[in-house]
Write an enzyme that holds these catalytic residues in place. Structure first.
Site, PDB file in Angstrom:
ATOM      1  CD  GLU A 193     -28.624   0.355  50.572  1.00 33.97           C
ATOM      2  OE1 GLU A 193     -28.866  -0.818  50.916  1.00 33.97           O
ATOM      3  OE2 GLU A 193     -27.505   0.879  50.692  1.00 33.97           O
TER       4      GLU A 193
ATOM      5  CB  CYS B  79     -27.469   0.074  47.053  1.00 32.62           C
ATOM      6  SG  CYS B  79     -27.820  -1.592  47.648  1.00 32.62           S
TER       7      CYS B  79
END
Lengths: 172, 172
Positions: free
Chosen positions: A53, A84
């Site tokens: 991510e 994330c």
């Protein structure tokens, strides 16, 4: 379209798998076009921040030339961790499509909820379960093979210890 | 020692201030030695990930040659956001010393609690309030000057609009 983009995220997860990394893959989509891709590289880059991510958000920011990832949708095979999930909030990503839950580390509801928490000034619209079984399967396959490898390594270590003891006995 | 290292983090915050960035500063300490520094560069780098904590964790990982920041203490002037709190967990930082709380975005208890959440497999030991007023002061100073600048810009814009209207009236 959701299935198509999650398949693309799964292709990224497969790249992580081949490098012995926990297989999580990501794509970021804007106007039905993939503008960034990423997969977990934590061990390879020796960096706890190198989740798929984070890598994809970095690339998308560079591509768009700004920190606000407006009108973007992130497709990720496994529920993002708190770091994330926080990065998704920080970059103002609007939509998040998740393959499968992460009951151990999930930051989108499983352990804590960061992305739809009314306490923050931004909220992400979340869709769950796109290609869920495929996203779970690759993780289970990875951890199964990891366990088997560790077991084989342990067996080999014990065998070597025995051989060493035998040769010591012969010498004495 | 805590005061000394927080003063160093405040020096980093001052660097952010001078670049018109929200003034948050960070140092990471191991064996009483600063191994990494960082300050917020979100606007300058046009990247939502460029918080001081993330920059410092990147540097510390590079310095130590691995993703586990064992025996490390992070000093940060303002309570980390969820992304940075998650990054601290991800990098297994053991101790966190925070100057002042962030009631709007805090990820260490103010809005959500990531670093001492019993649901995760790692817990950070947190100490609050070291040089708290200095850490708050630089933030308040920054936001006050930002408000004044925005007010002055608004006034200037209105003045220009008036001048434009006057010249249009003269011409007609």
């Amino acid at each position: 379209m959701d299935k198509y983009f999650m398949e693309q995220a799964l292709l990224e997860a497969r790249k992580a798998y081949e490098l012995d990394e926990v297989p999580v893959g990501v794509v970021i989509v804007r106007n039905e076009e993939i503008i960034a891709r990423g997969y977990n590289l934590k061990e390879s880059l020796k960096n706890a921040l190198a989740h798929g991510e984070i890598i994809a958000i970095n690339k998308a920011s560079e591509y768009l030339g700004g920190w606000r990832l407006i009108d973007c949708t992130m497709y990720v095979t496994i529920e993002p961790c708190p770091m994330c999930a926080g990065a998704i909030m920080s970059a103002r990503i609007e939509n998040l499509v998740i393959g499968a839950k992460d009951p151990r580390m999930g930051g989108c509801g499983s352990v804590v909820d960061i992305v739809t928490n009314p306490g923050f000034n931004h909220m992400v619209s979340v869709k769950w379960g796109v290609l869920e079984s495929e996203c779970t399967d690759i993780m289970q396959e990875f951890f199964k093979s990891l366990r088997e490898r560790k077991k084989a390594e342990k067996k080999l270590r014990k065998l070597k210890e025995l051989e060493l003891k035998e040769s010591e006995l012969k010498e004495s």
